[in-house]
Design an enzyme around this catalytic site. Structure first.
Site, short mmCIF file in Angstrom:
data_model
loop_
_atom_site.label_atom_id
_atom_site.label_comp_id
_atom_site.label_asym_id
_atom_site.label_seq_id
_atom_site.Cartn_x
_atom_site.Cartn_y
_atom_site.Cartn_z
N ARG A 180 0.86 -1.19 0.00
CA ARG A 180 0.00 0.00 0.00
C ARG A 180 0.89 1.23 0.00
NH1 ARG A 180 -3.86 -2.40 -1.57
NH2 ARG A 180 -5.84 -2.72 -0.51
N GLU A 198 -3.03 8.26 -4.27
CA GLU A 198 -3.49 7.54 -5.46
C GLU A 198 -4.81 8.12 -5.90
OE1 GLU A 198 -3.85 3.25 -5.23
OE2 GLU A 198 -1.77 3.12 -4.65
N HIS A 240 -1.58 0.86 -9.72
CA HIS A 240 -2.27 -0.08 -8.81
C HIS A 240 -3.02 -1.16 -9.60
CE1 HIS A 240 -4.11 -0.44 -4.52
NE2 HIS A 240 -4.00 -1.61 -5.10
C1 GLV Z 1 -5.77 -4.56 -3.99
O1 GLV Z 1 -5.01 -3.70 -3.74
C2 GLV Z 1 -6.44 -5.38 -3.01
O2 GLV Z 1 -6.38 -5.08 -1.80
O3 GLV Z 1 -7.08 -6.36 -3.41
#
Ligand code: GLV
Length: 349
Positions: A237, A266, A285
């Site tokens: 993250r 983000e 992401h």
């Molecule tokens: C993506 O980042 C998730 O948490 O599935």
């Protein structure tokens, strides 16, 4: 006709998953491209039985305080750092995430970032595309992965899958985790204290969840402990990394290169200073973003919601203590009821 349960979806999700959901429940979906205003969502939740939540959204006690019918919340993601699980548990609402189905896909992306960065694929490909094959500078060299050490921080199921790929490339793999893992899924992957891992790793890959403990774990001191030649990868993250410290470490050659699937913030605004850093590869992401895996995640989310609105156990529930229980079949009671109804049970003995 009996009314179907009502499920609110506060943003855009796959059409095929919505169609599947609609076979079981009524759906009220925010289909604008803008983020649904929180106050409007709270109004919609007053009548709702379920919520399929879509980021950006903080899911907490305040969001659900007037939603007295709400029986389940689910999100198509394994991470739930935008969800206050304790407050949902206090409100008696089970929360479903999507573990498992995305492990291999996220591991593939993590390893793709490592391989792409190690051979400077983007920079080299751009020279060819720009018609400047012969002019590419000699300092855009790659480095070998074989005979190098990968340090994984956060050794969950995805970390295990990354380790498998790295070992196939001839890498030595070490890991750091909140707790050392003693189970048999950890194969040829050695536990280390964080500082030791940072000191010996040629590639450091962050796979940890975002928690109070991991927030800004990768700060100035962290990057100083890494090798100057090392590659830093974040597929966990964004806020685990202090972005300013990362920019500084890259610009001052404290570390060699970074490859990021996640950033803070983000999305990155077009004028964000991270975008000016040359030795940094960023993708938006996309860890789980393949068609098959996004479908699997969406169907699992829909299944969690369909189960929850009918007070049946969610398949993958984070706060198990408020998950619904499988109905207990009381056989004696059922037989009595059938007898009372005049059913002849002799053939069933
Ligand atoms: C993506 O980042 C998730 O948490 O599935």
């Amino acid at each position: 006709m009996e009314k179907k349960p009502l499920v609110v979806v506060n943003g855009l999700v796959r059409k095929d998953a919505i169609a599947y959901l609609k076979e079981h429940v009524d759906v009220r979906q925010w289909t604008e491209k803008t983020v649904m205003p929180r106050e409007v969502l709270k109004e919609w939740l007053i009548d709702a039985d379920g919520l399929w939540c879509v980021r950006p959204l903080d899911v907490d006690g305040d969001l659900v305080k007037n939603a007295s019918n709400l029986k389940v919340i689910a999100q198509a993601a394994v991470g739930y750092d935008n969800v206050n699980i304790d407050e949902l548990t206090a409100a008696g609402i089970p929360y479903g995430n999507t573990p498992g189905v995305l492990n291999e896909t996220v591991a593939e992306l993590a390893f793709t970032l490592i391989a792409t960065a190690s051979r400077r694929i983007i920079e080299n490909a751009n020279f060819v595309k720009d018609g400047r094959w012969a002019q590419r500078p000699s300092n855009i060299k790659g480095f070998d992965l074989s005979r190098r050490t990968l340090g994984i921080i956060g050794m969950g199921a995805i970390g295990v899958s990354i380790s498998r790929r790295a070992r196939a490339f001839g890498m030595t793999v070490v890991y750091h985790n909140r707790n050392q893992r003693l189970d048999d899924k950890i194969h040829k992957t050695t536990y280390m204290e964080l500082d030791d891992l940072l000191a010996i790793s040629d590639v450091v890959c962050v796979m940890a969840p975002l928690t109070d403990e991991t927030y800004h774990m990768c700060d100035e001191a962290f990057f100083k402990k890494m090798k100057n030649t090392a590659l830093f990868v974040n597929v966990g993250r964004g806020p685990i990394v202090d972005t300013k410290a990362l920019i500084n470490a890259l610009k001052t050659d404290e570390i060699d290169y970074a490859a990021l699937d996640v950033t803070d913030p983000e999305p990155l605004p077009a004028d964000h200073p991270l975008l000016d850093v040359e030795n940094c590869l960023i993708v938006p992401h996309i860890g789980s973003y393949t068609d098959r895996t996004r479908l699997d995640m969406s169907i699992l989310t829909a299944d969690n919601i369909i189960a929850g609105v009918h007070k049946r156990p969610l398949k993958t529930c984070v706060n198990e203590e408020v998950n619904y229980k499988k109905p207990q079949m009381d056989v004696e009671f059922a037989l009595e009821e059938l007898k009372k109804a005049g059913v002849d049970l002799t053939d069933f003995d």
